[in-house]
Design a protein around this motif. Structure first.
Motif: not given
Lengths: 588, 891
Positions: A164, A346-347, A413-416, A418-419, A423
């Motif tokens: 990504r 996912n990352s 990772d990207y999602e964690s 953001k959560a 970022m």
């Protein structure tokens, strides 16, 4: 005589700023005087990553890693180490935890948990010599792709690798290539986004300085995959060394026909051009970047159309970041499966972070996705300076937010990220300790974004300015509790209504700190905070030192009489605190 | 484009998928607020005011940039939308001065309107920093007050994308951003052409006209009408208050699509100028005295009857006006033909496009633009020759630049490096009068390289064989030498022109020559040979100079034509008019303008009636013209100001301007457009049509005065090409003739099936240079023309003080090398002399002109036309105004 010793001197911007270039000259001269040219090779490499310890010199095959070398240390390194084979102990890294000297980098905490894919050649090869890159399987990936794979297969490999975008957005690279490849027409472009603008992030620069050919090779692979014959590297003019190395690399690659016509006899043509940016942060946004390359004002345009549909010269264009490209040759060589086995669900793969702030080991670190913040801060980073309390880490630069103590064990990772309100961004990681004022931190970032806003859309142009003004009002103790509501409301509005990523993410530092450290804002709003340092009368002996160092001259007092700080004028710089030898000054 | 259904605010709407949400909503009466959107521009989506909520989408979307999709459900006023939109407007307001009460834009400001509409308080919660700038007043027509700018960027985009000038841009960034003019040294130092299209589109009071009159919008009225300047026929609203024009607002309609030039936008002040003629004047003992209308009419009637009876009908001549309406020109020629029984009626079209009429009528069928102005934008190749379009027809010039942005190629062949030459793909700097040599050379290339359209030549044309014989003998090198250009450029131009859908645009540079008819025929050859005529986006386009020069010709203000180019020598035509007018029509062609002047000089013309023309400035060899006018026994001049010609008159009749009357103008693309009365006639003046009709009553007491609308009905009845025109049909958009009947929608481009004369006719033409060549005594070639800011004999533009400040006097443009040789510096004065006379002019040194040539505008009295040549084209009697030999001496 057989070549015996290789001396690797860091030639990154940071170390060069501390005389590493002169060191190379001196080393070469002394070696010549000693008539050891055939025995000793001096190489100026790219960045080793451990920038806080620079300038760094590494001696092979002993694997000795000298840190904080000064020009006057060169003679000793030559006479002791090179001539006599004795390690110069005093130049070894001092492990603050174990309190001992460490000779080899692999034994340092800083390097132990790292996994280097994007940075694989940085500090290892001479970036200005293409043969060194070839020696580490350079351009092999391109050769393989051109001789064995169809364009579609390359895209499939990229998709399977689940790589990504490392510039911050995290868009799947394979998908981006596929979208561009699918567009009709023969004229397409590959752009390398080297407009690294986050304050504190410098991994792209390091890669370009330390391993420029890997980017060229990856761009050619991308060109082949998408049917583009032209690549453009958009790089900020403030990176002269990276530009120089890129230019050198492009020249050499053309000489070897790794760029140009009919690469590897495949019939595929690809060449690369460099365009310099003037350093506007917004030009890291891909549509603004393209506008800038086209010679227009560096302003973003609405999406859709996306660059993959209508980019440079209105032709399909893929814009990928430097670090993204740096991963690609390895993915081709080692396979998508290998790459996708690293990281979280996912990352995939690794991420380079620029570790800075109140931390012991400052530098570039590359870790597998899923590494926890705790590992980065405490293991790799060696913990907080002076053993102070960890407060937060700012990630994602001016577009990101803070991660607090409670999230230290979140696998990154990207999602964690953001959560938890931050970022990935391009990978800036600034460690904050108990002394840091979170309102001031977010004000710093807002000052940056409101200054870097291009001014095209209303919310970003005026909104960020107004946010900054509210923060200023608060920190000047001129605000009120309603300001916090206005600030928060405005922040959400700017996020929701701005045209491009800059505006949409500019309020993040404020929103994130408001979320985790609201009490600090409230203290300002209620004016219950004192911004001033104070003098404890009983302890002050009237040595006058504090008043002499105060840059705003707000400390007064006669000799041998306790001094007084004018609290309204104090800017809380801490100079007096550091100067006082009697612990007579307390922090705000 | 597919038809789809969407919902806006729960209302189901049928629309098509090519539309944006904003457009689809607007089509259905739902107005979404926006600052930065303009239908003519690509969406910018920068103001962020037009956000809407789309069901199923988390984020608000800008309606200006989001296309509708089938089944979309959109809310334009949900709480989320309101919050976001109001916040953005509040932010704009936080950066804007709170001075509406004294702002020039009060009541005409979108920011004010939206704040009111959405209940946004003027008290601002941010109380933040406001930028302050100095107001830039350096432009004479408008000012910019950046404090009030909300940075919607429309001015910047209109200037670059529509106007094609790129004088405006953003400066700085972020909150410090502001709009600035090129080079950032103020408007007056930039490349701004003062078109005012930025001013017309500024949503706030940032870009404002420097109004001479204070006004508030609620006290004004708006009247839609047609611009009185060039032949483009721009549509605009006159904004007036207390019988005074206070402002002009362009309309986004055909043909100008919301654009105007400096004259249309700002040069309206002549209408209410104090020097307007307001009462009839009669000359007695060499001085004028005021008179009543009755007295004037009686005198005119008496005198004209006298000369008619005493010296015969052909001792009288009338000059109609390309500035007056169709109805007035129709009436004027009817008056001359019906009551004075002569065909001695002409007007200044003789001096501009007489050769177009004669050249195209015989080769194609009629002398008008074959295509529409809107097609300019879709030409693949634009060939500009003999026209400085960005100055003479500014809006067409802008469309050419838009075409260029759309990928069109531009070829320019001109003696001067005009503005468009800088945009050109091929620029050929030819010597004045060498057009035929260039066209022949181009046709030779096309022939040699077989780029001609064989099937078109076979099916649609005749006389190709005779014509091509001449072309075969052309020596390209020789012709290149004649033109003073290189062969490669000619070849490139020929190839570009022949292999694309190409339009030729020309004007006086082609027509005003002693062999002007052949110049035009040569253009016809070029178009016929390549099949670039008789289709959309390709054709031959003479650009007509005056607002209604096309209409004046259409209306028969010509000595050989009755209305609609019906020939006086055609028996059936005469029979028709004789029946309608109840008089015999002379079958002999009358005198053309130069011959009228010559007749006055020689004494055969005893009396003249001039309506709205100024031959003492516009005609060649002014010394000769003045002498002629001195010899005329009785001269009537009907005009709005005391012109140079009026000074010679025995009776002066005060006429009204376009703003004071109803009627129609026919623009250069044959579009008949309405002119509407916005204010009452100034003083005692009367519309020309009323004056002519009242005079007709003197000759015929039974004559009943008709309205303009009724006159158009009469015209339509007698004129086949105008047959389908009536005021109701052209109320919104004008129709382009031929309009065959009351159902016909007019003709966008001519000759799709066959030419007016049947087949297109090739004419063999050999190059023949100008009549007067430079020699030792008169070593320079003088060429004349117009400039952007002035119009014709400056009767109108000269009454705008801003323009007179900029261009107060006659000047020449001279190459720096020639200037140096003559020891001339910028702003020196020189005497320019020819075999006919001399004139004084200021020196403008310019590298845009060749060494052998000088340029002088023809606007100024006792200026260029003191020296121009009177030699005429044999066929159409146009004088060679574009070339004469002159000498220059420093004063």
């Amino acid at each position: 005589m057989k070549e015996r010793i290789t001396v690797l001197v860091c030639g990154g911007t940071g170390c060069m700023a501390s005389d590493s270039n002169e060191m190379v000259i001196q080393l070469k001269q002394r070696i010549k005087e000693l008539k050891m040219e055939n025995e000793v090779t001096i190489i100026k490499t790219g960045c080793f990553g451990f920038c806080g310890q620079g300038p760094i010199i590494k001696i092979q095959p002993d694997n000795v890693f000298y840190v904080k070398v000064k020009l006057e240390d060169i003679e000793e390194i030559i006479t002791e180490h090179i001539v006599k084979g004795r390690v110069v102990e005093r130049l070894l890294f001092d492990d603050p935890k174990a309190n001992e000297k460490v000779k080899e980098h692999k034994n340092m905490d800083f390097y132990k948990k790292q996994m280097r894919i994007a940075l694989r050649n940085c500090g290892f090869i001479n970036p200005e010599d293409i043969s060194e890159y070839i020696a580490v399987r350079g351009y092999e990936a391109l050769a393989i792709v051109l001789s064995e794979n169809t364009s579609e297969e390359v895209i499939t490999i990229m998709k399977d690798s689940k790589l990504r975008g490392r510039g911050g957005g995290g868009f799947p690279t394979g998908l981006k290539w596929e979208l561009t490849a699918k567009q009709p027409g023969n004229e397409k472009y590959v752009i390398c986004n080297a407009d690294e603008g986050d304050p504190g992030a410098f991994m792209d620069r390091s890669i370009l300085e330390g391993d420029p050919h890997s980017i060229l090779e990856a761009m050619a692979i991308a060109g082949y995959a998408m049917g583009a014959n032209t690549g453009i590297v958009y790089i900020r003019a403030e990176y002269p060394l990276a530009i120089h190395r890129l230019e050198t690399a492009i020249k050499q690659a053309r000489e070897y026909n790794f760029l140009g016509k009919d690469l590897f006899g495949s019939g595929f043509d690809f060449d690369i051009d460099i365009r310099l940016g003037a350093g506007a942060f917004v030009c890291g946004e891909e549509t603004a970047l393209i506008a800038s390359i086209e010679g227009h004002r560096g302003e973003p345009t609405k999406k859709p159309p996306f660059p993959s549909e209508q980019g440079y010269k209105d032709k399909p264009t893929s814009v990928n970041n430097v670090e993204t490209f740096a991963n690609i040759p390895s993915i081709i060589l080692k396979g998508a499966e290998w790459f996708s086995s690293i990281g979280t669900e996912n990352s995939k793969g690794t991420k380079v972070f620029a570790l800075a702030g109140k931390i012991n080991n400052i530098g570039l670190v590359e870790v597998p996705m899923g590494t926890t913040l705790r590992e980065i801060v405490y293991d790799i980073g060696g913990g907080i300076i002076d053993g102070k309390e960890f407060k937060a880490v700012q990630t994602g630069g001016p577009s990101g937010g803070v991660i607090t103590k409670e999230h230290l064990d979140t696998p990154i990772d990207y999602e964690s990220l953001k959560a938890i309100g931050s970022m990935m961004g391009s990978g800036g990681m600034i460690v904050l300790d108990e002394d840091n004022d979170m309102v001031e931190i977010s004000k710093f970032y807002l000052d940056f974004t409101q200054d870097e806003s291009c001014g095209k859309c209303t919310p970003c142009r005026i909104g960020t300015k107004r946010m900054f003004e509210i923060l200023e009002r608060l920190t000047n103790l001129e605000g009120c509790p309603e300001d916090l509501d206005i600030l928060e409301d405005l922040a959400h509005n700017i996020k929701n209504s701005s045209l491009c990523g800059l505006g949409q993410s500019a309020p993040n530092p404020v929103l994130s700190t408001l979320h985790y450290f609201r009490e600090e804002y409230e203290a300002y709003a209620n004016r219950t905070i004192s911004k001033s340092y104070k003098i404890i009368e009983e302890k002050c002996i009237g040595c006058t030192k504090c008043s002499r160092v105060c840059p705003v001259e707000c400390i007064t007092g006669k000799v041998k009489v306790p001094h007084i700080i004018d609290e309204s004028a104090c800017i809380a710089c801490g100079a007096c605190f550091d100067a006082c030898r009697f612990d007579a000054i307390i922090k705000p | 484009m597919t038809n789809i259904k969407i919902k806006i605010n729960n209302q189901t709407i049928e629309t098509d998928s090519s539309k944006t949400i904003l457009q689809a909503a607007k089509d259905n009466g739902i107005i979404i607020p926006t600052f930065c959107n303009d239908d003519r521009l690509d969406p910018e989506a920068s103001c962020r005011v037009c956000v809407v909520e789309i069901e199923g989408q988390k984020k608000l979307q800008t309606s200006c940039s989001t296309k509708v999709q089938d089944g979309m459900s959109i809310s334009t006023n949900s709480d989320k939308v309101k919050k976001s939109r109001n916040e953005v407007i509040e932010l704009m307001w936080s950066s804007h001065p709170n001075d509406c009460v004294v702002c020039d834009a009060n009541e005409d400001c979108k920011l004010q309107d939206y704040m009111y509409q959405f209940d946004i308080k003027s008290e601002n919660k941010y109380d933040g920093f406001k930028r302050t700038f100095e107001t830039d007043k350096s432009n004479r027509f408008f000012y910019i007050e950046p404090d009030k700018c909300i940075l919607c960027g429309k001015c910047v985009r209109i200037c670059s994308e529509l106007q094609g000038v790129e004088a405006l841009g953003f400066n700085q960034r972020g909150h410090e951003s502001f709009i600035s003019f090129a080079y950032d040294k103020g408007m007056d130092f930039s490349n701004c052409v003062s078109c005012g299209n930025c001013v017309s589109n500024c949503p706030t009071g940032a870009l404002m006209e420097k109004s001479k009159t204070k006004f508030r919008m609620h006290k004004t009225t708006k009247t839609r009408t047609t611009c009185p300047y060039c032949g483009v026929g721009c549509q605009f609203d006159i904004v007036s208050q207390d019988n005074k024009i206070v402002k002009i607002e362009p309309l986004n309609k055909l043909p100008n699509e919301g654009l105007l030039c400096v004259k249309g936008k700002f040069a309206y002040k002549y209408v209410n100028h104090k020097d307007r003629l307001t009462t009839p004047l009669i000359k007695e003992n060499g001085a004028f005295r005021e008179a009543s209308w009755e007295e004037a009419y009686t005198l005119i009637h008496k005198k004209l009857t006298h000369y008619h009876n005493e010296f015969g009908k052909n001792s009288i001549a009338g000059l109609a006006s390309a500035k007056c309406t169709n109805e007035e020109n129709y009436l004027f020629q009817k008056f001359i033909r019906k009551y004075l029984l002569t065909n001695n009626v002409d007007h200044c079209a003789r001096l501009c496009h007489a050769s177009t009429v004669s050249g195209l009528a015989t080769t194609l069928g009629s002398g008008a633009m074959t295509n529409s102005i809107a097609e300019v934008k879709n030409n693949e190749v634009i060939f500009v020759t003999g026209t400085n379009t960005t100055e003479t027809h500014p809006v067409i010039g802008s469309f050419m630049r838009q075409a260029k942005k759309n990928g069109a190629k531009i070829i320019v062949a001109e003696p001067r490096k005009i503005d468009l030459a800088y945009d050109a793909d091929v620029f050929i700097q030819i010597e004045p009068g060498t057009n035929v040599a260039l066209f022949n050379a181009m046709m030779k290339v096309i022939y040699d390289e077989e780029l001609y359209d064989q099937s078109f030549i076979e099916k649609r044309t005749e006389n190709f064989e005779a014509f091509i014989k001449v072309i075969k003998d052309v020596d390209i090198n020789e012709n290149a030498e004649i033109c003073g250009c290189n062969v490669k450029d000619i070849q490139e131009a020929a190839r570009l022109y022949a292999t694309h859908t190409s339009g030729i645009y020309y004007a006086m540079g082609v027509t005003q020559h002693s062999n002007g008819t052949n110049h035009v025929k040569s253009i016809a050859n070029l178009a016929l040979m390549t099949g670039n005529v008789g289709k959309k986006n390709a054709g031959i386009n003479p650009l007509r100079g005056q607002n209604n020069v096309q209409g004046a010709c259409d209306m028969g203000a010509l000595p050989n034509n009755l209305p609609g180019y019906q020939k006086v020598y055609d028996e059936t035509v005469r029979a028709k008019f004789e029946k309608a007018w109840d008089v015999p029509i002379d079958k002999n062609v009358g005198l053309q303008l130069p011959l009228i002047v010559n007749g006055a000089f020689s004494g055969t013309i005893k009396a003249m009636y001039i309506m709205g023309e100024n031959p003492i400035v516009s005609d060649p060899d002014i010394t000769h013209v003045k002498e002629a006018f001195n010899k005329v026994d009785f001269l009537v001049v009907q005009d709005i100001f005391m012109t140079e010609t009026a000074m010679f008159a025995d009776v002066i009749l005060p006429a009204s301007t376009y703003a004071e009357k109803d009627g129609t103008f026919t623009n250069t693309e044959r579009r008949v457009q309405r002119v509407r009365k916005a204010i009452e006639p100034i003083g005692n003046s009367k519309p020309d049509g009323v004056i002519i009709q009242e005079l007709m009553q003197k000759f015929d007491p039974n004559y009943t005065i008709k309205t303009a609308k009724e006159i158009m009905d009469e015209i339509a009845e007698l004129t086949p090409i105008y047959q389908g025109i009536d005021y109701d049909r052209i109320d919104e958009t004008g129709l382009q003739w031929p309009v065959k009947d009351k159902q016909h929608m007019g003709t966008e481009f001519l000759y799709p099936e066959e030419f007016g004369r049947g087949k297109g006719y090739f004419t063999p033409i050999n190059y023949k240079g100008a009549a007067e060549k430079p020699d030792a005594e008169y070593p320079f070639i003088l060429t004349t023309g117009r400039i952007l800011y002035h119009f014709h004999t400056i009767t109108m533009t000269g009454k705008n003080e801003e323009i007179m400040e900029m261009y107060p006097e006659n000047f020449i443009e001279i190459n720096p090398i020639s200037a140096k040789k003559l020891n001339l510096k910028q702003d020196d004065y020189v005497v320019v002399s020819s075999r006919r006379g001399d004139t004084t002019a200021k020196v403008h040194v310019s590298k845009d002109i060749g060494e052998k040539v000088i340029f002088m505008p023809f606007h100024f009295a006792d200026g260029a036309n003191m020296v121009t040549n009177t030699v005429l084209d044999e066929v159409c009697k146009i004088p060679e105004l574009k070339v004469c030999a002159v000498a220059i001496a420093k004063v």
